[in-house]
Design a protein around this motif. Sequence first.
Motif, PDB file in Angstrom:
ATOM      1  N   LYS A   1       0.836  -1.196   0.000  1.00  0.00           N
ATOM      2  CA  LYS A   1       0.000   0.000   0.000  1.00  0.00           C
ATOM      3  C   LYS A   1       0.879   1.258   0.000  1.00  0.00           C
TER       4      LYS A   1
ATOM      5  N   ILE B   1       2.478   1.763  -3.389  1.00  0.00           N
ATOM      6  CA  ILE B   1       1.514   2.219  -4.400  1.00  0.00           C
ATOM      7  C   ILE B   1       1.189   3.699  -4.178  1.00  0.00           C
TER       8      ILE B   1
ATOM      9  N   LYS C   1       1.801   6.804  -6.683  1.00  0.00           N
ATOM     10  CA  LYS C   1       0.762   7.753  -7.100  1.00  0.00           C
ATOM     11  C   LYS C   1       1.241   9.184  -6.842  1.00  0.00           C
TER      12      LYS C   1
ATOM     13  N   GLU D   1      -5.132   7.416 -10.632  1.00  0.00           N
ATOM     14  CA  GLU D   1      -5.774   6.389  -9.806  1.00  0.00           C
ATOM     15  C   GLU D   1      -6.051   5.130 -10.635  1.00  0.00           C
ATOM     16  N   LEU D   2      -6.575   5.326 -11.834  1.00  0.00           N
ATOM     17  CA  LEU D   2      -6.905   4.179 -12.683  1.00  0.00           C
ATOM     18  C   LEU D   2      -5.659   3.401 -13.089  1.00  0.00           C
TER      19      LEU D   2
ATOM     20  N   TRP E   1      -4.331   1.532 -10.114  1.00  0.00           N
ATOM     21  CA  TRP E   1      -5.218   0.411  -9.771  1.00  0.00           C
ATOM     22  C   TRP E   1      -5.059  -0.737 -10.770  1.00  0.00           C
ATOM     23  N   SER E   2      -5.022  -0.401 -12.060  1.00  0.00           N
ATOM     24  CA  SER E   2      -4.938  -1.474 -13.054  1.00  0.00           C
ATOM     25  C   SER E   2      -3.557  -2.133 -13.018  1.00  0.00           C
TER      26      SER E   2
ATOM     27  N   TYR F   1      -1.343  -2.198 -10.213  1.00  0.00           N
ATOM     28  CA  TYR F   1      -1.008  -2.842  -8.936  1.00  0.00           C
ATOM     29  C   TYR F   1      -2.225  -3.296  -8.133  1.00  0.00           C
ATOM     30  N   GLY F   2      -3.397  -2.729  -8.449  1.00  0.00           N
ATOM     31  CA  GLY F   2      -4.582  -2.921  -7.608  1.00  0.00           C
ATOM     32  C   GLY F   2      -4.987  -4.357  -7.353  1.00  0.00           C
ATOM     33  N   LYS F   3      -4.906  -5.216  -8.395  1.00  0.00           N
ATOM     34  CA  LYS F   3      -5.402  -6.583  -8.227  1.00  0.00           C
ATOM     35  C   LYS F   3      -4.576  -7.355  -7.194  1.00  0.00           C
TER      36      LYS F   3
ATOM     37  N   LYS G   1      -5.679  -6.127  -3.815  1.00  0.00           N
ATOM     38  CA  LYS G   1      -7.014  -6.654  -3.529  1.00  0.00           C
ATOM     39  C   LYS G   1      -6.914  -8.103  -3.044  1.00  0.00           C
TER      40      LYS G   1
END
Lengths: 201, 167
Positions: free
Chosen positions: A116, A119, A123, A177-178, A181-182, A184-186, A189
């Motif tokens: 986190k 990431i 950002k 943000e997008l 997320w695309s 590193y987000g998965k 999650k």
Amino acid sequence: MNFEDIKNEWNAENPEGDSISTDMLKIKQAHTPIDKIRRKMKHEFFYQMFFLVFMALIPSIFGFSALMNKIFLMAYAIICGFTAYYFFKFYAFYKIAYDMSMDTRKNILWFYYEMKLNIELYKALTYIVAFISFGFLTAYVFIEKATIFSRILSNLSPIYILLNCFVTILIIGAITELWAWSYYGKYLKQVKKVVDELDYE
Amino acid sequence: MKETEKIFLSLINQHKAIIHKLSKMYMNGAEEQRDLFQEIVLQLWKAYPTFKGKAKFTTWMYRVSLNTALIYFKKDNRKVDKTPLDENIDIADVSDSADKEEKLAYLYTAVQELNVIEKALVFLFLENQSHREIAENLGISEVNARVKLNRTKEKLQFIIKKNGYEF
């Protein structure tokens, strides 16, 4: 269903398989989320280096004036400084030896918060680079294209200008943000799901 | 081959059944099981310098293997095969040893419907770990480990019954 019977059968089972050889210890690609994120950040480092080299060529491509060159140098130095800070942090994260022998809760939470943090840092760097570039572009238009720009500005209402700035900020934010997320987000999650399942009582 | 590598390989080969069983528990297809098996061996090797010999080798091995399986990211989105086993097995004809194998095969199929933490609980329970040891490995309280394990056992029983098998 008798769990004790199952337990006995489970313990009696001795799965046959090939011996573990030294070759298996030399596989380079690991598949935990942290390894994947580290690999992606390594790629990111090369993209960023390419971007910085390309950026250094901008003044000669566009033929900036002496004043514009100075402003560009300032913006470039700030971007390089922030990028170096981010990659220093990333390098420290990359080099840290994570201890997989901690208990599951500690291990998972460590993964989660390290990921986190990285990431969020990523950002922050994207925002900083985007806003400095936007600021530089504005300065360029005001200085180099002042006559054309002042003509255009005189025809625009202050509300329209403010609205444009606001929309630009929103677009930069949404893209950052997008993208994060695309990219590193998965992984985040997936780890969060394990944390939640562990905490569920 | 270096001395450390030799010692590690000898230890890991003695206890490779743990990794095999864990891989079968967390992955359904043979290819995915092999991938996870390799990943666990790799993570064990990477973590081996942290093994100081204070605890038993197997205790350390359970933790690293389980932590790897919990966060393992599949190479792609291969679908989990949840086809009931009874389509392929003729129960009346099987011998005692085949019957035991069949029971375990049903168990492995049923656990695929559990979440990753429930799989860990069942795995540690089947590996003869006490509630205290399960709690220590997962980093939760002993009471919580007991409650979670009981719930998971009930869920597993329900899944096995739902799939039309009883043992």
